[in-house]
Write an enzyme that holds these catalytic residues in place. Structure first.
Site, short mmCIF file in Angstrom:
data_model
loop_
_atom_site.label_atom_id
_atom_site.label_comp_id
_atom_site.label_asym_id
_atom_site.label_seq_id
_atom_site.Cartn_x
_atom_site.Cartn_y
_atom_site.Cartn_z
N ASP A 199 23.04 14.79 -12.95
CA ASP A 199 24.42 14.62 -13.35
C ASP A 199 24.50 14.60 -14.87
O ASP A 199 23.54 14.18 -15.53
CB ASP A 199 24.96 13.32 -12.75
CG ASP A 199 26.41 13.07 -13.13
OD1 ASP A 199 27.22 13.98 -12.90
OD2 ASP A 199 26.71 11.99 -13.65
N ASN B 233 -17.95 0.34 4.15
CA ASN B 233 -16.63 0.98 4.15
C ASN B 233 -15.53 0.07 3.62
O ASN B 233 -14.67 0.49 2.84
CB ASN B 233 -16.26 1.43 5.57
CG ASN B 233 -16.96 2.71 5.96
OD1 ASN B 233 -17.88 3.16 5.27
ND2 ASN B 233 -16.54 3.31 7.06
#
Length: 938
Positions: free
Chosen positions: A329, A731
């Site tokens: 805008d 992990n």
């Protein structure tokens, strides 16, 4: 009544159609009937999501489902530590996502705040102040300066009435209103001068309006409906992680099945075979990946707060990083939404005024040089007359200058202060006698004032051609003489020149008709005037926007300006800011109405500026770009921007001037209204995506190393080198800290020099996949070789130091190893951990050596690796953890062996990078685009 074009109907017909009375209004009984028929004058709010359902939605992920299944299986096998660890990861990730998205759906609640709580209406012939929600069609509303308009209405009377509609239509200046009907039925709402709209405000004058629409039937209500229907979709990273998670699980299940069958073929116990398979499943799935992605995005959000960008949703930041189109805008976003006087034409000279906005600071120059004393008197004279012909006040609030009244008049008063002219001082010595207000028909206004010498002074300002017609004389260099035809031609030519540069131009004139104002005929007050000059002003572009737009173009991002302002203004601003490139065009809203959605889709890539558009147009433009497969960002601050902001992949609102509607509909709020902050957000978004990809590369190559280690050990008929609890620890704990540190790695200084990546780009492409497998193989090789080396060195049978071949044939293949199995597993456990820590430094760049990047440029990674190594050492030497992880203490020499084998992958990759840089050698799995966006054509 919904389809009636009220602006085309005369007032009497409107009154008759609505069954009301302009003098007395509705009766209270009739108002109650209509309230029951039409409902309250408020915006409907769609059904909210319950927090409980929103929290459950965090588990609606394929990879999360697989992790839950792994936890269940681990629990069934009584591996409670594994099960509880996986569940903890899942819950933490869900809580983070829930907190970030809890306030995601509040657009309509914010819209309701724009409705004024009380309004003045006529009921039963009397004026009442009633709650705005009780207003009904047919109510007669009284309007004056400062009022918010509670519903859409048709004006019945208007006296110098002006409304501020920037938040609804994008019009940067107040709109003059009139009660006269307009014959054109297809006018956009910004040009319907005889209508007022819910959510706008009155800046000046007075008027009476009869309500024609309430609630969801208003223009604001239509926007609310658009917000409800505008959908939100998953971001590119979310979609990629979902798709990649499925592929990873399918691959994992295949490998687990193979290993399970191999274990059964070896006639191992069923439970032990299943345990091995579960350990492989744990190794294959990067349990920490969802948390790593979420946390890295959250940390990116915190960093962006320092750059004045507030991220409302975590994944929005990643989406901004792959944005290819920004629809912006104009008013309040690219411009300052503060009218500023830039030029003065008087006495045949054009003066420039520096400064921006309403802040009364700046210099007045002529040809970039200070003005002479005579010229300064000329400037003071024209600004003084302009100030005396205005009704605004300039005030400072918390270091910010604001105008109460018309912004155009505010620009004149601010410029006057720069020239040393005080409105308050002038009005003290020249009080107001009367005023002839501005109207859209007259296109001018005048004030009549007394002077210290009892002379009457008439001040006039308005459209230059109109003011010029009232003038018979002209002010030139301190003298007044008769105006000539050539003078008029020069003035009109200068006016056209300024207007062509998107400047709003006003003509200024005055006269001193004599001592007695009462003797002046009303129709001659604005006659025989003296023309003083022209005042040219503009809502100036933000100074940083031009550079920001240029950076976007360099980064392969298309910039589009969408505004409700006039074509000339939009075109001039677009040219100044660099929106017009490669023969891009401008188009108006009326032309858009003539295009079908398919036609707009074809033409939209060649249009960079849109003027005189409505909210529906903005929504169509965003949708057209999305059909081209582009990732669209929409910036804005007004109510009219909210539907398009929500429809876009990424919605950006302005924090200072932005309405609550747009803020609630947006994904990112720029708190300082600075377009450059959007560029910083794009830069950060790209960096975060690249860093997340580094983390994924690191986690998957480490997991590949764990899988291949277990797979090769099973194929070679070796005892398991790693236990499931060890793999899970690697992990969740050891891998997690370095992966998180990689996700916040330093930003590549050239990251905005390359094109935006496509949203369809695979998060793990073929080249990166090959690199992951290669590095996983080297990790597995290092681990297994260290494992076998310890078994060989602790074996009770000696074959000679270099007779490994005979040892392998006689003992490994028949599985007669007599070495210390627990020590070998401990060494394999440590090699797996340390080699992955070394590997984290490889993942910082696929092509640049760590030593060229700088070892200390990511201190968090150094800290993460040091902490992970310290925890690993603590596990090895703490008796409590020794029993849990099934490890034994190691000697200093064994640690030297561990670091020797662990540095193998790092050494190989550094050698490959060196060869590629200095020898021009290209490896199959190496490519400079591994961590960079894929280039593509416009």
């Amino acid at each position: 009544m919904a389809n009636i074009l009220w602006h085309t109907i005369p007032v009497d017909a409107v009154i008759q159609e609505l069954g009301t009375n302009i003098t007395s209004g509705l009766s209270n009984s009739e108002a109650q009937k209509r309230l029951a028929e039409y409902g309250y004058n408020q915006l409907e709010e769609k059904r909210k999501f319950s927090p409980f359902l929103l929290f459950l939605g965090q588990f609606n992920s394929f990879i999360v489902w697989v992790l839950i299944a792994a936890a269940v299986v681990s629990g069934i096998l009584k591996e409670l530590d594994d099960a509880l660890s996986i569940i903890a990861i899942i819950i933490i990730n869900a809580i983070i996502g829930f907190i970030q998205e809890y306030r995601a759906e509040r657009s309509l609640a914010a819209l309701q705040k724009l409705s004024t709580p009380f309004s003045k209406v006529k009921r039963d012939g009397e004026v009442h102040s009633i709650p705005s929600r009780e207003i009904v069609p047919g109510d007669v509303i009284l309007l004056e300066a400062g009022d918010y308009i509670p519903a859409d209405g048709r004006l019945c009377s208007a006296v110098n009435l002006r409304t501020e509609e920037a938040s609804l239509t994008g019009e940067s200046t107040p709109v003059g209103k009139s009660e006269e009907p307009i014959s054109n039925p297809s006018l956009p709402i910004g040009d319907r001068k005889n209508m007022v709209f819910m959510g706008t405000s009155v800046t000046g004058g007075k008027g009476t309006s009869v309500v024609v629409s309430t609630g969801m039937g208003t223009e604001l209500g239509k926007i609310a409906g658009l917000i409800q229907t505008a959908g939100k979709e998953e971001t590119p990273l979310q979609r990629k992680l979902q798709a990649f998670g499925k592929k990873l699980v399918y691959l994992c299940m295949g490998i687990v099945t193979i290993v399970f069958l191999l274990e059964l073929w070896r006639k191992d116990p069923l439970l032990e075979s299943f345990l091995v398979s579960v350990s492989l499943a744990v190794a294959a799935i990067p349990e920490g990946l969802p948390a790593i992605v979420t946390i890295s995005l959250a940390l990116g959000v915190q960093r962006l707060v320092k750059h004045h960008a507030l991220i409302r949703k975590l994944h929005a930041l990643e989406t901004l990083g792959c944005t290819t189109v920004i629809c912006s805008d104009k008013t309040g976003t690219l411009t300052q939404n503060e009218m500023t006087l830039k030029k003065i034409f008087s006495g045949g000279k054009t003066f420039d005024i520096s400064g921006s906005g309403y802040t009364p600071e700046g210099e007045i120059t002529l040809h970039k040089k200070p003005v002479s004393e005579i010229d300064r008197r000329t400037v003071k004279f024209i600004l003084g007359i302009g100030t005396l012909c205005s009704n605004v006040s300039l005030k400072q609030e918390n270091a910010t200058w604001k105008v109460i009244g018309d912004p155009t008049e505010g620009a004149i008063v601010s410029a006057a202060v720069k020239a040393g002219v005080s409105k308050e001082a002038l009005e003290r010595v020249m009080p107001l006698i009367s005023e002839i207000p501005f109207s859209s028909e007259r296109k001018k206004m005048s004030t009549v004032r007394n002077t210290p010498h009892s002379f009457t002074l008439v001040c006039e300002k308005g459209a230059p051609d109109i003011v010029l017609k009232d003038c018979t004389k002209i002010y030139m260099n301190g003298e007044i003489r008769a105006i000539t035809k050539k003078d008029s031609e020069i003035i009109l030519k200068k006016n056209n020149q300024m207007a062509g540069s998107a400047l709003r131009v006003l003509g200024v004139a005055c006269k001193t008709p004599g001592h007695n104002y009462a003797k002046i005929a009303p129709d001659s007050i604005e006659k025989d005037m003296t023309f003083i000059g022209l005042l040219a002003m503009i809502d100036p572009p933000r100074p940083e926007v031009k550079d920001a737009v240029a950076i976007c173009h360099t980064a392969g991002i298309m910039t589009v300006m969408i505004t409700g302002d006039h074509r000339n203004t939009a075109q001039a601003i677009g040219k100044e800011l660099g929106f017009f490139r490669d023969n891009f065009k401008i188009i108006e809203g009326t032309a858009l109405d003539e295009l079908s959605d398919d036609e707009l889709e074809k033409r939209v890539p060649g249009i960079s500026v849109y003027a005189r558009v409505s909210p529906e147009h903005k929504l169509r433009i965003v949708k057209a770009w999305k059909k081209h497969g582009e990732v669209v960002a929409m910036t804005g601050d007004g109510v009219n921007d909210a539907p398009a902001v929500k429809e876009a992949h990424i919605g950006i609102s302005m924090g200072i001037t932005g309405t609550d509607v747009t803020k609630a509909a947006s994904d990112i709020i720029v708190t300082d209204n600075n377009f450059a902050s959007i560029v910083a957000a794009i830069r950060e978004g790209r960096s975060i995506y690249d860093n997340i990809r580094k983390s994924i590369h690191y986690l998957l190559s480490c997991n590949a190393g764990e899988i291949l280690t277990m797979l090769f050990a099973s194929i070679l008929n070796l005892p398991l080198p790693l236990f499931p609890i060890q793999i899970l620890w690697i992990n969740l704990a050891t891998d997690g800290l370095p992966a998180l540190a990689l996700s916040i790695d330093t930003v590549d200084p050239n990251i905005m020099q390359s094109r935006a990546r496509r949203s369809t780009e695979q998060i793990v492409d073929k080249r990166l996949g090959k690199l992951i497998l290669f590095q996983g193989f080297l990790i597995a090789a290092s681990t297994l070789l260290a494992y076998l080396f310890i078994l060989y060195s602790t074996s009770t049978v000696t074959y000679g130091y270099f007779n490994i071949y005979y040892w392998f044939i006689n003992e490994v293949i028949p599985f007669k190893l007599s070495g210390d199995l627990y020590k070998a597993r401990t060494v394999a456990f440590c090699v797996m951990v340390v080699s992955q820590l070394f590997h984290s430094f490889n993942c910082r760049s696929a092509e640049r050596s760590l030593f060229s990047i700088g070892i200390f440029t990511n201190k968090k990674l150094l800290l993460a690796t040091a902490l992970s190594l310290s925890i690993q050492i603590a596990i090895i030497y703490t008796p409590y953890f020794q029993s849990i992880f099934k490890v034994v203490p190691l000697t200093f020499n064994e640690w030297l062996i561990i670091f020797g084998f662990s540095s193998f992958l790092f050494t190989v990759m550094e050698g490959i990078k060196y060869a590629r840089k200095h020898r021009g050698i290209t490896f199959l799995f190496m490519n400079r685009n591994i961590f960079k966006r894929t280039a593509h054509n416009d």
